[in-house]
Structures are given as C-alpha cells and as structure tokens.
Design a protein around this motif. Structure first.
Motif, mmCIF file in Angstrom:
data_model
loop_
_atom_site.group_PDB
_atom_site.id
_atom_site.type_symbol
_atom_site.label_atom_id
_atom_site.label_comp_id
_atom_site.label_asym_id
_atom_site.label_seq_id
_atom_site.Cartn_x
_atom_site.Cartn_y
_atom_site.Cartn_z
ATOM 1 N N VAL A 141 0.811 -1.214 0.000
ATOM 2 C CA VAL A 141 0.000 0.000 0.000
ATOM 3 C C VAL A 141 0.843 1.262 0.000
ATOM 4 O O VAL A 141 0.384 2.331 -0.403
ATOM 5 N N GLY A 142 2.094 1.142 0.416
ATOM 6 C CA GLY A 142 2.910 2.335 0.657
ATOM 7 C C GLY A 142 3.520 2.973 -0.568
ATOM 8 O O GLY A 142 4.348 3.864 -0.429
ATOM 9 N N ARG A 143 3.151 2.556 -1.752
ATOM 10 C CA ARG A 143 3.696 3.134 -2.998
ATOM 11 C C ARG A 143 5.227 3.175 -2.969
ATOM 12 O O ARG A 143 5.852 4.224 -3.007
ATOM 13 N N VAL A 144 5.807 1.993 -2.914
ATOM 14 C CA VAL A 144 7.258 1.849 -2.810
ATOM 15 C C VAL A 144 7.854 1.709 -4.201
ATOM 16 O O VAL A 144 7.380 0.894 -5.019
ATOM 17 N N THR A 145 8.879 2.499 -4.492
ATOM 18 C CA THR A 145 9.643 2.409 -5.740
ATOM 19 C C THR A 145 11.007 1.822 -5.437
ATOM 20 O O THR A 145 11.770 2.393 -4.645
ATOM 21 N N HIS A 146 11.296 0.673 -6.028
ATOM 22 C CA HIS A 146 12.592 0.041 -5.832
ATOM 23 C C HIS A 146 13.536 0.463 -6.955
ATOM 24 O O HIS A 146 13.127 0.551 -8.114
ATOM 25 N N CYS A 147 14.772 0.696 -6.588
ATOM 26 C CA CYS A 147 15.748 1.189 -7.579
ATOM 27 C C CYS A 147 17.129 0.640 -7.249
ATOM 28 O O CYS A 147 17.589 0.729 -6.099
ATOM 29 N N LEU A 148 17.765 0.084 -8.253
ATOM 30 C CA LEU A 148 19.167 -0.314 -8.102
ATOM 31 C C LEU A 148 20.056 0.925 -8.088
ATOM 32 O O LEU A 148 19.755 1.930 -8.750
ATOM 33 N N TYR A 149 21.156 0.843 -7.363
ATOM 34 C CA TYR A 149 22.067 1.990 -7.335
ATOM 35 C C TYR A 149 22.583 2.328 -8.731
ATOM 36 O O TYR A 149 22.763 3.503 -9.065
ATOM 37 N N LYS A 150 22.837 1.323 -9.543
ATOM 38 C CA LYS A 150 23.374 1.574 -10.879
ATOM 39 C C LYS A 150 22.351 2.245 -11.802
ATOM 40 O O LYS A 150 22.723 2.828 -12.821
ATOM 41 N N ASP A 151 21.038 2.172 -11.420
ATOM 42 C CA ASP A 151 19.996 2.810 -12.225
ATOM 43 C C ASP A 151 19.471 4.078 -11.566
ATOM 44 O O ASP A 151 18.364 4.534 -11.886
ATOM 45 N N SER A 152 20.244 4.654 -10.666
ATOM 46 C CA SER A 152 19.736 5.781 -9.881
ATOM 47 C C SER A 152 19.525 7.034 -10.723
ATOM 48 O O SER A 152 18.821 7.957 -10.282
ATOM 49 N N GLU A 153 20.108 7.100 -11.923
ATOM 50 C CA GLU A 153 19.911 8.298 -12.741
ATOM 51 C C GLU A 153 18.455 8.465 -13.167
ATOM 52 O O GLU A 153 18.012 9.576 -13.434
ATOM 53 N N ARG A 154 17.739 7.348 -13.222
ATOM 54 C CA ARG A 154 16.350 7.446 -13.695
ATOM 55 C C ARG A 154 15.424 8.089 -12.662
ATOM 56 O O ARG A 154 14.276 8.423 -12.993
ATOM 57 N N ILE A 155 15.874 8.239 -11.421
ATOM 58 C CA ILE A 155 15.024 8.868 -10.399
ATOM 59 C C ILE A 155 15.232 10.371 -10.330
ATOM 60 O O ILE A 155 14.548 11.053 -9.560
ATOM 61 N N LEU A 156 16.162 10.916 -11.115
ATOM 62 C CA LEU A 156 16.381 12.361 -11.103
ATOM 63 C C LEU A 156 15.105 13.062 -11.555
ATOM 64 O O LEU A 156 14.449 12.661 -12.510
ATOM 65 N N GLY A 157 14.776 14.128 -10.853
ATOM 66 C CA GLY A 157 13.567 14.865 -11.186
ATOM 67 C C GLY A 157 12.329 14.353 -10.483
ATOM 68 O O GLY A 157 11.276 15.001 -10.539
ATOM 69 N N ASN A 158 12.408 13.206 -9.808
ATOM 70 C CA ASN A 158 11.282 12.673 -9.050
ATOM 71 C C ASN A 158 11.380 13.107 -7.599
ATOM 72 O O ASN A 158 12.458 13.475 -7.110
ATOM 73 N N THR A 159 10.261 13.043 -6.915
ATOM 74 C CA THR A 159 10.199 13.467 -5.520
ATOM 75 C C THR A 159 9.529 12.378 -4.686
ATOM 76 O O THR A 159 8.500 11.827 -5.093
ATOM 77 N N PHE A 160 10.113 12.088 -3.518
ATOM 78 C CA PHE A 160 9.588 11.047 -2.634
ATOM 79 C C PHE A 160 9.497 11.609 -1.214
ATOM 80 O O PHE A 160 10.185 12.572 -0.855
ATOM 81 N N GLY A 161 8.656 10.946 -0.424
ATOM 82 C CA GLY A 161 8.514 11.357 0.960
ATOM 83 C C GLY A 161 9.468 10.633 1.893
ATOM 84 O O GLY A 161 9.747 11.107 2.998
ATOM 85 N N MET A 162 9.980 9.488 1.448
ATOM 86 C CA MET A 162 10.866 8.695 2.292
ATOM 87 C C MET A 162 11.854 7.970 1.400
ATOM 88 O O MET A 162 11.476 7.427 0.357
ATOM 89 N N CYS A 163 13.117 7.980 1.788
ATOM 90 C CA CYS A 163 14.174 7.321 1.012
ATOM 91 C C CYS A 163 14.907 6.341 1.922
ATOM 92 O O CYS A 163 15.367 6.722 3.006
#
Length: 1021
Positions: free
Chosen positions: A98-120
C-alpha cells in the motif's frame, strides 16, 4: 513485547513536517528493516495529507522481492521456517503493498532524477558513493526522511575500516591498500547534523547523536489560510499576472517566488525581441532552474519564436526542462499530436531522451537539442538555451554565444557539475561588457544586454534545511564562500610547495575542515567539471597524493595560509611483464595506471609499464591569481622534487614514508558497546603540511599528464618540456576535445640512454607518435585548428644553424629516388617560374609536406609559410578554409606558397645535382708546373737553331732536297738516256738492269691486276 518509541524521534519527524525540513535516521543492526514500518507510520501520521511515497535503493538484491507475487511466496516460505514474526510480517507486507514503494538499483539511480519522494531508504552501505548519496537524498521533499540501513557492527568505528565496493577501482597492482578516510569523516559528520539520529535496530539513540537531547517542538508561522510569507507573495504575483497572456497561465506553474520572478524576467527578454540579450540563471541544486527555463521556452513559442535550440552536456539533463515545456503547453491549451509532437532520440547512448518538439499550431516552430560543440548549427537560431552551463568547458560556452537571444542556467553548487568557472569568469566578463558602451568593433558580443538572476529558495524543502547544510559540508558542494581572496601575490620564486597529509586533512578537525573546504573550492573554481566522487577518490585512493603551493608562511600569525595552487598526482607504473602481456592479449586495461596502459597499447611495449611514474590528475590555480606563474612554479618544484634536487632519494629499497594510517579513529574509542561508545576526532595526528625537504620522494622515471586537448593547455605543458605520445582519434561527445597524454622523462641513473636527447628513453616513441599523427591529419584530425596542430607536431622550421650542406645531419634527404621523379622536378621548376597553375603540383606538395615535417628537408621557413604547407599538404584543406582560419587573402596564400615551393625546389635541385655528379666520367687531372728554362733563354735557343739550319742550306747550293734524292739520275741512267728514243708523249723508256726485288714484286702485282681487269671486261661483254 511492545516498546515505546523515544519521543525525541517523533518530535524530530514532526518538526521536519512543520518546517518542511528533512530528517535522517541511521539504523544499525540486522533487524533494522523492521523499524522502517514504525518510522513510515510516524511520518504518515505527521503529514496527515497523504501517505508518503517511498524510494528503496539497493545494490543488487533485496531481502524481500519487489514483485508482489514473488514476495508473497517468499514471505510464506520464511514464515514456515520461523524466520519472520507474523505481526511484523503483516505490517511490512502492508507497507510494500500500500505504501507506494519504488525500488531502484544503485546503478539505475539516474532514472530517479527529477522525481520526488517522501521517504528514502538506503541499504547496502558498502555500495554507496558520494554521487549516489547526493542523488538519492536530493529526491526527498521537505518534511520527508532518509533512512540509512547498516548491518550489525561491533562498534561504530568499524565503519571506518569497512571495505567499499568503489575501492576496487582505487587499487592498482603496485598500490593495493585503500584507506577509509571518507567513511571516518562521514561518521564524524553525523554528530554535527542536528536533524540526524543514529540508532540501533531497537530505536535506541546512540551517544553519537547526543545533540538530540535538547530537541523541542517548534511552531510554524502561517496565516489564517495556512500560507507562509513567501507563499503569500507568490500568490499575490500570480493574481497580478492572471489576466496577462501568455505569462499568466505559465506563472501559475511556479512553486516559489524566486521561480516566478525568474519566469517574468525571461518573458520580458522574449517580448523585447531585440535578439541581443543574455539572461543567466544561477542557483544551487533543487531550486527549479530547469523548470523555469521550460516554462519560459513555452512562452517563447506562444510569442512566435520559430527556431529554438537547447544544449546541455547530455539529453538526460533536459528531462525536467522538456517536462515543463509540455506543462507550459498544457497551460496554454496546446494539445499533443494536434498542436505539437514530441520526438525522442534513436541514439542508444541517449536512452530515448527527448531531443525535439515540433510545434505546428500557428506556423512551423521547433525546439531542438544540439550537443555543445555543434555551434556551427546556430546560423538560423532565434533563441538559444544553455542548461547546466557550468558542466560545459568555458571556451565551448563562449563559442555558443552570438547575435541572438540566449538563456543560460548553471548549477553553482550541487552534484551535477559544480564548476564555478562560468560564474567567476564568463558572467563577470559579460557584465563588464554590457556596462561599457558598445563601439561596434568589439566582435559579436558588443552592444548586448545582460541580466543575472539568482534563485535562493528551494522548491522541494524549506529554507535552512539542516540536511542540505550537512550534505554540502560533507561533500564540499557549496564551497563558493570558502575561497577568500589572497592577501598578497608573492613572486613565484618566493613560493614553496608543501605535501598535504591526507590523514590529517580528512580527520574532521576544525582547521583541517576549513583547509579542505578551501582546497575543494579552488578545484571547483578552476575546473569545469567536478563530482562528489572526486572527494572519495582524493581521500581513499592509495596512489593519490596532494601538494599545495603557498606563499611565504608567517608562523607568528595564527591563521591558515592562502592556497595559491593545488596539485593532485597519482603514482602509476611498476606493472609486471606478465600483466602487460595479459592486457595486450585480452585487449582490456584494468582500472588506474592510465599512462602505462595507454603507452603499452599504443606502442605494444611491455617494458614501459614496469617503470614508475606520476600522473598529474589536476592542477588548480586560485581564480584571482591566474596567469601569474604559480602553476608553472608548482610544476617546476614538483619535477625537481621527484628528481631528488630538493630532498635526496634514498638508495634503500624500503618504502617511502607516506601517510601512516594504521592509527584509526577506532583507537580513539574505548572497547565498549555502541550504546556507550564515544566517537571523537583523533588527536595524535601528524602535521597537515610537510615541507618537501622533510619528506623523501618516491623514485620515479617520468611525470605524465592527461587532459582535453586545447591550445592554451598544450602550450602550458609543452613549455615545461612535456611531449605527447597519444591523442585520441574520436573527440569527446560533450566537449568536442580530443584526449591527449603527455610525458616528461625525469633524470634517472637507472635507465641507459644513447645520445644526448633531452627526452631520453622517450625520444624514439615521440618520433613515432609525430609520424603517425602527421599521417592522420588528413582524416581524423582534419578539423583541428592549424595552430594546435603546429604545437603538437612542434616541427623544426629554422635550419640556418644546421648549415647549407646536407652532411650536417644524417636525417636529411640525400636522394630523390622514389620521392620525386624527374617529371615532378620539371613541373616544380615550371611552377616556381610562374608558368603553370598550382593544381599541377598539388600532389607534389603533399609529398614534400610529409618530408618537410619529418625534418628531412632542411629548408628554413617562417611560421606562416610552414602553416600553409601544413594545411595544404598534411590536412588537405581547401583554400577557402585556410582563408577563414588564417585570416589571409587568397592572393597572399598563393604568394607565400610560391615562396615555399621555390625554397623547396632549390634544395631538391641541389640534391639532384649531387646525385647525378658521381655517375659522370671524370677526366684525369693535369698538374701544371713552371718550366726550368725561362722565356728569354728559350727564345735565344730557338733563334740559334734557326740560324744553324739557314747556314746549312747556304752551304748546299744547287743540292736537292733530301726527299727527292731517291730520284736522282745516276751514271748508268744517264748513259741509257743518251741512246734511247724520246717519244712525242714525253715518256722515255730506259732499260733498267739494276731493280731490286721489291720493285719487281710491285710490277708483277700491277701486271696481274691489269690482266684480271681485262678478263673481267671480257666476261661482262
């Protein structure tokens, strides 16, 4: 058993939500994952508005699968084995579902640029790098939290000795022990962050976070509508411009007052339509620069601009820009597919990034991406947008400016390229030029208007965010204010070079931190591209060392000296032959040792990697002390130091005393549990700065350098006797520069060198490089500037010292066989006499150019003449291109070319004459000597002989000449004549009785011949 959570943790979270500040939690323990649910629950209750989104970053493997079906099967197996508590399992599953979790590998971290999250959430601490730390933390909005998960540690200080994944890149064959200085400084910095709490996996606060003891709840200042003062001003601005089109709908997309005012300033320049304005937007990371540019470009399209170009180091940097262009179109009621189309790149390197938007609502309009070095495509541009200009080399940015409207944005502090050369140099220059009255002759940038905008208010989080301050200090991101102007500018000869002890530099002491911030500020201001990863490389890499150039130090004053220059070097080499052979066979070079591996690859030489050397990674001079000789002084002192002229090189084979790092911060902490452990900076540290004469240098054979090839940089290193051995054939896609590597042999008695060449063992390799480089000029380096080519080749064009004869050097041309034919010589002769056109000798010009620049034709030419010969013969350029580069008329070029050809033909003619002369027959040389008899004596002797002959003739009167004496008639013939008859023909027949045999024989022969003639006549008849 349920346990009450410490109220200070809840207070920290609630204060962050009220002030829009972020908070950070470091949880240590194997069960730290179980506490994520509790922290997420507390954050959800504090925010109230919505359930916070979660970003979960990891290295390569999650304990719980991110796929829903796989996760359910995995949790079922773990529950059956008794590895999970059912209560905790349900709560954790609910968070993932339910928590709207986005999983991301460190090597793919460039794709999260420009996004905003409440918890990392960050796990796998060993895989973290400074770049990843900054990139992930900056995605968290104000009021959110960052959770760093660590495995169980015996003590906090064991974090300093943890082996990081990036250390594999730092190790080389000769330097295999990486240090943990960055982790040590990271751990100590956590104690200074007021919004950071270090806990165990039961949420017990550790003594390192003792500052949280005094935390109290705060109250946010808001009006009756729940708006702060800045939000009220922004609302007022939106209301005032609501009726203005198109700026009214666009300003409603702005999030801060600074951003709204920036869009208004951009739109004023757009409506001016003078096409002579430059607007620069300067801000730190996360202030909304790209969004403001995107909205402004959408307004420019609505205002009728047709050709709009956007450039950035990479299309990936323009994700936010194009997103807000489309949002601006939506606000202006443009419909996708009906009014505009979005085109994505097919280049695999750009990863389907947006590169063009075609607008066709009113007329054809285009928003097109170009690479920074493609400034030749700007002939029809009306508006040029330069995003992330600080990450582009300064000369490239200058070449992009022109007689059109320019919008420019730059990150002056952040992790996307923190170079301040743009703001310190270019913007200052533009401001000065715009203030002075244009005279019309100042070039393409005369008579323009310049405006500078600064964004200070953050969009994602509130001002004064403690996590932002902590991250900036830790990674040296915002160091602009840390660089004071030098109190004085001493002579370079008065300056001294000091070795910097890195253990002390990264110890997190107050003075060490100030010195580190100044050093990094100097590096940032002098280099166009910097990365937080550079800081970890500087701290942990075993082969890297630091030197600083300081003026005269007054020890009586208790203050840090001014840093004039920073030099970072990397020790390379000492690679075994087996490793070199293995690399050549595999075609792959390991990390590090750039110069040895590239040298081995270029020349297929397995001996060179075994030598030891140093590569100058960067040399940064204070921006207010440029062009004063400090960089040259640092290079000269460094060369003398490694040659043993400042401190003697020990003959022993023992290791040089570099930084001793066995004494770690672990020894400063007592061996107690983490709940009682006190972590403080070390006290027993060596001096920060060490004079060169107090430190024994490493034994090196050469010093090298690698950089992007530009004329100024190359001339700087060439001035210090560095010679090139490699220039990449493919230029950089971002800068358009070719990578160049130079090398300078050091005076070393370990190498046997034949000859007296200053390049020593490097001389034959340098000769081979020049030959290969000259052959590639007509293809790979055809577009390279002729001045840069002349500097790289460094040809000898003055042969007056060598003498006129070809015997002064064995390298000169001695024969024309196979190079120039006799017909070529005739054509050259005709051209030098102005009888034929240059086209008839163009092929000969190319041949002679290669021979000349290999120094086989000892003909002295001027620099301009040699440059024309290079452009035509080696680069094979058109005359129009030479005119444009050299600023010469066509007639001047032909005149200079004729002089060059005449000089070359004169030498070739001499060679041809010397070649023909040995094949000609040689006459015997006669030696002329004076006579023994004088002329008077000779004349008297001749006269005497003549008189004697005349006297003899007088005495022999009536006598016959001796020649007729044989025909004298004797007595018998006279008697016969008296009795003979004389015929009418005058012939007298005398009977001869006394003839010799020879007379008879002659008569017989005469008779036989007459008879034969008669018989032959009869046969003919």
């Amino acid at each position: 058993m349920r346990k009450k959570v410490d109220e200070r943790i809840r207070t920290l979270i609630e204060n962050g939500v009220k002030l829009r500040h972020r908070s950070m939690f470091v949880i240590i323990g194997d069960k730290s994952r179980d506490q994520i649910v509790n922290l997420h629950h507390m954050l959800s209750k504090a925010i109230i508005k919505s359930n916070p989104t979660v970003l979960w970053c990891y290295k390569d493997k999650l304990d719980i699968s991110s796929h829903k079906q796989k996760r359910s099967k995995q949790l079922k197996r773990m529950r059956e084995r008794g590895q999970l508590d059912p209560d905790k399992l349900d709560a954790f599953s609910r968070l993932l579902d339910v928590g709207r979790v986005t999983h991301c590998l460190y090597k793919d971290s460039e794709r999260i640029l420009g996004n905003t999250f409440g918890m990392c959430i960050l796990q796998d601490f060993e895989a973290l790098t400074p770049n990843l730390l900054a990139r992930t933390i900056e995605t968290v909005e104000g009021g959110g939290m960052i959770v760093l998960i660590l495995r169980s540690l015996a003590s906090l200080t064991s974090l300093c000795t943890m082996v990081m994944d990036v250390h594999d890149r730092f190790r080389t064959e000769s330097h295999s022990e990486a240090a943990g200085r960055f982790n040590e400084r990271f751990l100590l910095s956590l104690a200074s962050c007021k919004a950071c709490v270090v806990m165990d996996d039961e949420l017990n606060i550790l003594p390192l976070s003792s500052h949280i003891r005094s935390i109290t709840q705060v109250r946010a200042e808001m009006d009756t509508e729940g708006l702060s003062e800045a939000e009220r001003e922004l609302k007022s601005l939106k209301d005032d411009l609501s009726d203005d089109f198109p700026v009214g709908p666009l300003i409603k997309k702005c999030c801060t007052l600074d951003q709204g005012q920036a869009v208004v300033t951009f739109f004023d320049a757009i409506l001016d339509k003078a096409l002579r304005s430059i607007v620069a937007l300067i801000a730190s990371r996360g202030r909304g620069k790209s969004a403001a540019l995107g909205l402004a470009v959408a307004g420019a399209v609505a205002a009728g601009y047709s050709n709009i170009y956007i450039t950035a180091p990479s299309p990936d940097n323009l994700k936010t820009f194009f997103e807000f262009v489309c949002k601006g179109f939506d606000a202006l009621e443009y419909k996708e597919y009906l009014d505009y189309d979005v085109v994505k790149s097919t280049n695999p390197d750009f990863r389907k990034a947006i590169v063009r938007i075609n607008v066709f609502k009113q007329h054809r309009q285009t928003i097109q991406y170009i690479q920074p070095h493609e400034h030749g495509k700007l002939s029809q541009v009306e508006l040029l947008v330069i995003d992330e200009a600080a990450a582009i080399p300064l000369p490239v940015v200058k070449s992009l400016l022109g007689p059109y409207l320019v919008f420019m944005s730059s990150t002056v502090s952040g992790y996307e390229g923190t170079g301040r050369s743009l703001s310190l140099k270019l913007l200052q220059q533009l401001d000065e030029q715009s203030r002075t009255k244009a005279t019309g002759g100042e070039g393409s940038l005369s008579g323009f208007l310049f405006k500078k905008i600064e964004l200070n208010e953050s969009i994602r989080y509130g001002s004064g965010d403690p996590i932002e301050s902590w991250l900036n200090d830790l990674l040296c991101l915002d160091v602009a204010a840390s660089l004071p102007n030098p109190a004085s500018h001493p002579l370079p000869s008065q300056c001294e070079l000091y070795y910097v002890n890195r253990d002390t530099l990264f110890s997190y002491h107050k003075d060490s931190e100030m010195f580190l911030q100044r050093m990094m500020a100097l590096c940032v201001s002098s280099h166009y591209k910097n990365s937080p990863n550079d800081l970890q490389l500087l701290a942990d890499a075993p082969a890297h060392h630091l030197f600083v150039l300081l003026g005269p130090v007054d020890e009586s004053q208790n203050k840090l000296p001014d840093i004039l220059c920073v030099v970072q070097i990397c020790l390379e080499g000492q690679i075994s032959k087996n490793s070199a052979l293995q690399s050549l066979r595999d075609g792959h070079s390991p990390y590090g040792d750039q110069i040895p591996w590239k040298f081995c690859e270029q020349f297929r030489d397995i001996e060179f990697p075994n030598l030891s050397g140093a590569r100058i990674v960067r040399i940064a001079v204070h921006p207010n002390a440029m062009k004063m000789g400090y960089g040259s002084a640092a290079v000269e002192l460094l060369t003398r130091y490694f040659e043993g002229q400042i401190a003697p090189i020990s003959e022993a084979d023992e290791k040089v005393d570099v930084e001793h790092s066995p004494i770690r911060v672990a020894e400063a902490a007592e061996k107690v549990s983490m709940l009682e452990e006190q972590v403080k900076p070390r006290t027993n540290l060596p001096p920060l700065l060490v004079a060169l004469h107090e430190r024994r240098p490493e034994r090196l054979h050469y010093i090298g350098v690698s950089f992007g090839l530009t004329l100024d940089l190359f001339r700087f290193w060439r001035k210090h006797n560095f010679a090139p051995f490699y220039v990449s054939q493919v230029p950089s896609a971002v800068t358009g520069e070719h990578t160049c590597m130079l090398l300078k042999p050091l005076k070393n008695d370990e190498l046997e060198v034949s000859g007296s060449d200053e390049l020593g063992f490097f001389a034959p390799f340098y000769k081979d490089f020049r030959m290969r480089f000259s052959k590639l000029l007509s293809d790979k380096f055809k577009k390279m500037d002729y001045k840069l080519v002349m500097s790289v080749l460094n040809p000898k064009i003055n042969f007056k010292e060598a003498g006129s004869s070809g015997n002064s050097s064995d390298g000169f041309l001695k024969t024309l066989d196979g190079i120039v034919s006799p017909f070529d010589m005739e054509r050259l002769k005709a051209y030098t006499n102005n009888l034929i056109d240059f086209n008839l000798v163009y092929d000969i010009c190319k041949t002679l150019a290669h021979q000349y620049f290999q120094e086989k034709l000892p003909v002295s030419l001027s620099y301009v003449q040699a440059s024309i010969l290079l452009c035509l013969g080696l680069q094979e350029l058109e005359f129009s291109s030479i005119e444009r580069q050299m600023q010469l008329e066509r007639g001047q070029i032909h005149s200079l070319l004729l002089k060059v050809t005449q000089e070359l033909y004169r030498y070739l003619n001499e060679v041809a004459s010397e070649e023909i002369e040995p094949s000609l027959p040689l006459l015997k040389e006669r030696v002329l000597e004076p006579h023994n008899v004088s002329v008077d004596d000779d004349l008297r002797e001749g006269a005497k002989q003549v008189e004697e002959q005349m006297n003899k003739k007088k005495k022999k009167k009536g006598s016959i000449d001796s020649e007729l004496e044989q025909y004298v008639i004797g007595d018998e013939e006279a008697e016969a004549l008296q009795h003979s008859k004389i015929f009418s023909s005058g012939i007298v027949s005398v009977k001869s009785t006394n003839l010799d045999k020879s007379t008879k024989k002659r008569s017989n022969d005469k008779h036989s011949s007459s008879s034969k003639s008669k018989s032959s006549k009869k046969r003919r008849a």
